[in-house]
Design a protein around this motif. Structure first.
Motif, PDB file in Angstrom:
ATOM      1  N   PRO A  58     -89.003  72.353 -27.734  1.00  0.00           N
ATOM      2  CA  PRO A  58     -88.128  73.204 -27.408  1.00  0.00           C
ATOM      3  C   PRO A  58     -87.422  73.913 -28.698  1.00  0.00           C
ATOM      4  CG  PRO A  58     -87.742  71.694 -25.650  1.00  0.00           C
ATOM      5  CD  PRO A  58     -88.903  71.312 -26.820  1.00  0.00           C
ATOM      6  N   LYS A  59     -86.903  73.032 -29.559  1.00  0.00           N
ATOM      7  CA  LYS A  59     -86.097  73.665 -30.831  1.00  0.00           C
ATOM      8  C   LYS A  59     -87.122  74.409 -31.688  1.00  0.00           C
ATOM      9  CE  LYS A  59     -82.194  70.734 -31.803  1.00  0.00           C
ATOM     10  NZ  LYS A  59     -81.712  69.617 -32.422  1.00  0.00           N
ATOM     11  N   VAL A  60     -88.439  73.969 -31.834  1.00  0.00           N
ATOM     12  CA  VAL A  60     -89.312  74.734 -32.665  1.00  0.00           C
ATOM     13  C   VAL A  60     -89.765  75.846 -31.667  1.00  0.00           C
ATOM     14  CG1 VAL A  60     -91.467  74.560 -33.805  1.00  0.00           C
ATOM     15  CG2 VAL A  60     -90.399  72.453 -33.718  1.00  0.00           C
ATOM     16  N   LEU A  92     -90.484  81.769 -31.041  1.00  0.00           N
ATOM     17  CA  LEU A  92     -90.164  82.885 -30.105  1.00  0.00           C
ATOM     18  C   LEU A  92     -89.465  84.150 -30.880  1.00  0.00           C
ATOM     19  CD1 LEU A  92     -89.410  81.695 -26.654  1.00  0.00           C
ATOM     20  CD2 LEU A  92     -91.494  82.531 -27.743  1.00  0.00           C
ATOM     21  N   LYS A  93     -88.601  83.582 -31.833  1.00  0.00           N
ATOM     22  CA  LYS A  93     -87.641  84.589 -32.641  1.00  0.00           C
ATOM     23  C   LYS A  93     -88.551  85.396 -33.650  1.00  0.00           C
ATOM     24  CE  LYS A  93     -83.342  82.110 -32.250  1.00  0.00           C
ATOM     25  NZ  LYS A  93     -82.257  81.280 -33.001  1.00  0.00           N
ATOM     26  N   LYS A  94     -89.589  84.516 -34.173  1.00  0.00           N
ATOM     27  CA  LYS A  94     -90.477  85.214 -35.088  1.00  0.00           C
ATOM     28  C   LYS A  94     -91.471  85.952 -34.417  1.00  0.00           C
ATOM     29  CE  LYS A  94     -91.120  84.761 -39.095  1.00  0.00           C
ATOM     30  NZ  LYS A  94     -90.884  85.653 -40.273  1.00  0.00           N
ATOM     31  N   ALA A  95     -92.062  85.664 -33.159  1.00  0.00           N
ATOM     32  CA  ALA A  95     -92.798  86.423 -32.443  1.00  0.00           C
ATOM     33  C   ALA A  95     -92.261  87.820 -32.106  1.00  0.00           C
ATOM     34  CB  ALA A  95     -93.301  85.635 -31.288  1.00  0.00           C
ATOM     35  N   LYS A  96     -90.994  87.783 -31.675  1.00  0.00           N
ATOM     36  CA  LYS A  96     -90.186  88.860 -31.475  1.00  0.00           C
ATOM     37  C   LYS A  96     -90.260  89.907 -32.623  1.00  0.00           C
ATOM     38  CE  LYS A  96     -87.023  91.629 -29.076  1.00  0.00           C
ATOM     39  NZ  LYS A  96     -87.589  92.435 -28.212  1.00  0.00           N
ATOM     40  N   GLU A  97     -90.058  89.422 -33.792  1.00  0.00           N
ATOM     41  CA  GLU A  97     -89.962  90.145 -35.003  1.00  0.00           C
ATOM     42  C   GLU A  97     -91.486  90.655 -35.344  1.00  0.00           C
ATOM     43  OE1 GLU A  97     -89.562  88.605 -39.667  1.00  0.00           O
ATOM     44  OE2 GLU A  97     -88.101  87.831 -38.438  1.00  0.00           O
ATOM     45  N   LEU A  98     -92.533  89.981 -35.067  1.00  0.00           N
ATOM     46  CA  LEU A  98     -93.669  90.394 -35.400  1.00  0.00           C
ATOM     47  C   LEU A  98     -94.233  91.315 -34.085  1.00  0.00           C
ATOM     48  CD1 LEU A  98     -95.205  87.134 -36.583  1.00  0.00           C
ATOM     49  CD2 LEU A  98     -94.662  89.110 -38.351  1.00  0.00           C
ATOM     50  N   LYS A 108     -83.619  75.275 -21.441  1.00  0.00           N
ATOM     51  CA  LYS A 108     -82.814  76.466 -21.083  1.00  0.00           C
ATOM     52  C   LYS A 108     -82.545  77.519 -22.179  1.00  0.00           C
ATOM     53  CE  LYS A 108     -78.156  77.603 -18.689  1.00  0.00           C
ATOM     54  NZ  LYS A 108     -78.152  78.764 -19.390  1.00  0.00           N
ATOM     55  N   ALA A 109     -82.279  76.791 -23.512  1.00  0.00           N
ATOM     56  CA  ALA A 109     -81.969  77.675 -24.355  1.00  0.00           C
ATOM     57  C   ALA A 109     -83.237  78.507 -24.716  1.00  0.00           C
ATOM     58  CB  ALA A 109     -81.690  76.969 -25.676  1.00  0.00           C
ATOM     59  N   VAL A 110     -84.191  77.965 -24.689  1.00  0.00           N
ATOM     60  CA  VAL A 110     -85.569  78.870 -24.883  1.00  0.00           C
ATOM     61  C   VAL A 110     -85.778  80.015 -23.969  1.00  0.00           C
ATOM     62  CG1 VAL A 110     -88.215  78.744 -24.885  1.00  0.00           C
ATOM     63  CG2 VAL A 110     -86.853  77.057 -26.152  1.00  0.00           C
ATOM     64  N   LEU A 111     -85.620  79.658 -22.894  1.00  0.00           N
ATOM     65  CA  LEU A 111     -85.818  80.604 -21.568  1.00  0.00           C
ATOM     66  C   LEU A 111     -84.697  81.620 -21.392  1.00  0.00           C
ATOM     67  CD1 LEU A 111     -86.809  78.133 -18.647  1.00  0.00           C
ATOM     68  CD2 LEU A 111     -88.323  79.541 -20.129  1.00  0.00           C
ATOM     69  N   ASP A 112     -83.377  81.132 -21.877  1.00  0.00           N
ATOM     70  CA  ASP A 112     -82.272  82.103 -21.921  1.00  0.00           C
ATOM     71  C   ASP A 112     -82.888  83.191 -23.315  1.00  0.00           C
ATOM     72  OD1 ASP A 112     -81.099  80.842 -20.016  1.00  0.00           O
ATOM     73  OD2 ASP A 112     -79.348  80.157 -21.498  1.00  0.00           O
ATOM     74  N   ALA A 144     -85.632  84.033 -24.282  1.00  0.00           N
ATOM     75  CA  ALA A 144     -86.639  84.943 -23.855  1.00  0.00           C
ATOM     76  C   ALA A 144     -86.281  85.794 -23.051  1.00  0.00           C
ATOM     77  CB  ALA A 144     -87.633  83.809 -23.366  1.00  0.00           C
ATOM     78  N   ASN A 145     -85.235  85.642 -22.131  1.00  0.00           N
ATOM     79  CA  ASN A 145     -84.707  86.470 -21.419  1.00  0.00           C
ATOM     80  C   ASN A 145     -83.904  87.727 -21.920  1.00  0.00           C
ATOM     81  OD1 ASN A 145     -84.397  87.875 -18.586  1.00  0.00           O
ATOM     82  ND2 ASN A 145     -82.309  86.667 -18.627  1.00  0.00           N
ATOM     83  N   GLU A 146     -83.163  87.145 -22.836  1.00  0.00           N
ATOM     84  CA  GLU A 146     -82.259  88.057 -23.736  1.00  0.00           C
ATOM     85  C   GLU A 146     -83.078  89.110 -24.510  1.00  0.00           C
ATOM     86  OE1 GLU A 146     -79.539  85.442 -25.426  1.00  0.00           O
ATOM     87  OE2 GLU A 146     -78.633  84.702 -23.679  1.00  0.00           O
ATOM     88  N   ALA A 147     -83.997  88.551 -25.045  1.00  0.00           N
ATOM     89  CA  ALA A 147     -84.886  89.337 -25.941  1.00  0.00           C
ATOM     90  C   ALA A 147     -85.971  90.259 -25.405  1.00  0.00           C
ATOM     91  CB  ALA A 147     -85.758  88.226 -26.867  1.00  0.00           C
ATOM     92  N   GLY A 148     -86.038  90.113 -23.978  1.00  0.00           N
ATOM     93  CA  GLY A 148     -86.815  90.915 -23.143  1.00  0.00           C
ATOM     94  C   GLY A 148     -88.299  90.514 -23.235  1.00  0.00           C
ATOM     95  N   LEU A 149     -88.589  89.210 -23.659  1.00  0.00           N
ATOM     96  CA  LEU A 149     -89.921  88.612 -23.895  1.00  0.00           C
ATOM     97  C   LEU A 149     -90.610  88.408 -22.249  1.00  0.00           C
ATOM     98  CD1 LEU A 149     -89.609  86.309 -26.715  1.00  0.00           C
ATOM     99  CD2 LEU A 149     -90.417  88.507 -26.776  1.00  0.00           C
ATOM    100  N   ASP A 150     -91.604  88.714 -22.137  1.00  0.00           N
ATOM    101  CA  ASP A 150     -92.570  88.758 -20.913  1.00  0.00           C
ATOM    102  C   ASP A 150     -93.403  87.434 -20.975  1.00  0.00           C
ATOM    103  OD1 ASP A 150     -93.327  88.765 -18.403  1.00  0.00           O
ATOM    104  OD2 ASP A 150     -94.603  90.715 -18.629  1.00  0.00           O
TER     105      ASP A 150
END
Length: 139
Positions: free
Chosen positions: A78-80, A85-91, A105-109, A111-117
């Motif tokens: 999950p830490k990785v 996910l942050k890089k994916a959002k940027e790209l 939980k941190a990953v899912l939170d 993804a939700n905050e970033a609007g990732l489907d």
């Protein structure tokens, strides 16, 4: 699993397995081989190996030739995963399947905050991927 999200994922132009492993017993290798066995265009993402299963590897998703049209299968701790996910959002990568164990939980939170489907919470592509392949026949 949201059917629209699954359709968008499986109809991608290219797939990348983040966490691809040279160890054939690990899911990062098994998922990569699933893509190979189904003749799907796949690239392993592994920052330590030059190739995995005879496919040249890239060290990071920012090395994808066309990230916006790629789909990511993520098999990392999950830490990785969170950093991926942050890089994916940027790209601008929008097609993401978190294989079981890659999320917390941190990953899912995030993804939700970033609007990732994303696809998360199981099942693994090894379990349900075959049933999604029929959508590729219309491409």
């Amino acid at each position: 699993m949201n059917p629209v999200t699954a359709y968008r994922f499986i109809t991608a132009n290219q797939f990348a397995v983040v966490g691809a492993s040279t160890d054939r017993s690990k899911y990062g290798n098994r998922v990569l081989r699933w893509y190979q066995a189904n003749n799907l265009p796949v690239i392993p993402v592994n920052h330590k190996e030059a190739s995995v299963e005879s496919i040249p590897a890239i060290g990071n998703i920012d090395q994808l030739s066309d990230p916006r049209n790629a789909a990511l299968s993520i098999i990392t701790p999950p830490k990785v995963t969170l950093e991926v996910l942050k890089k994916a959002k940027e790209l601008g990568i929008e097609k993401i399947w978190l294989q079981p164990g890659a999320e917390d939980k941190a990953v899912l939170d995030y993804a939700n905050e970033a609007g990732l489907d994303i696809i998360a919470g199981g099942p693994c592509i090894l379990v349900t991927g075959g049933s999604l392949l029929t959508h590729r026949s219309s491409l």
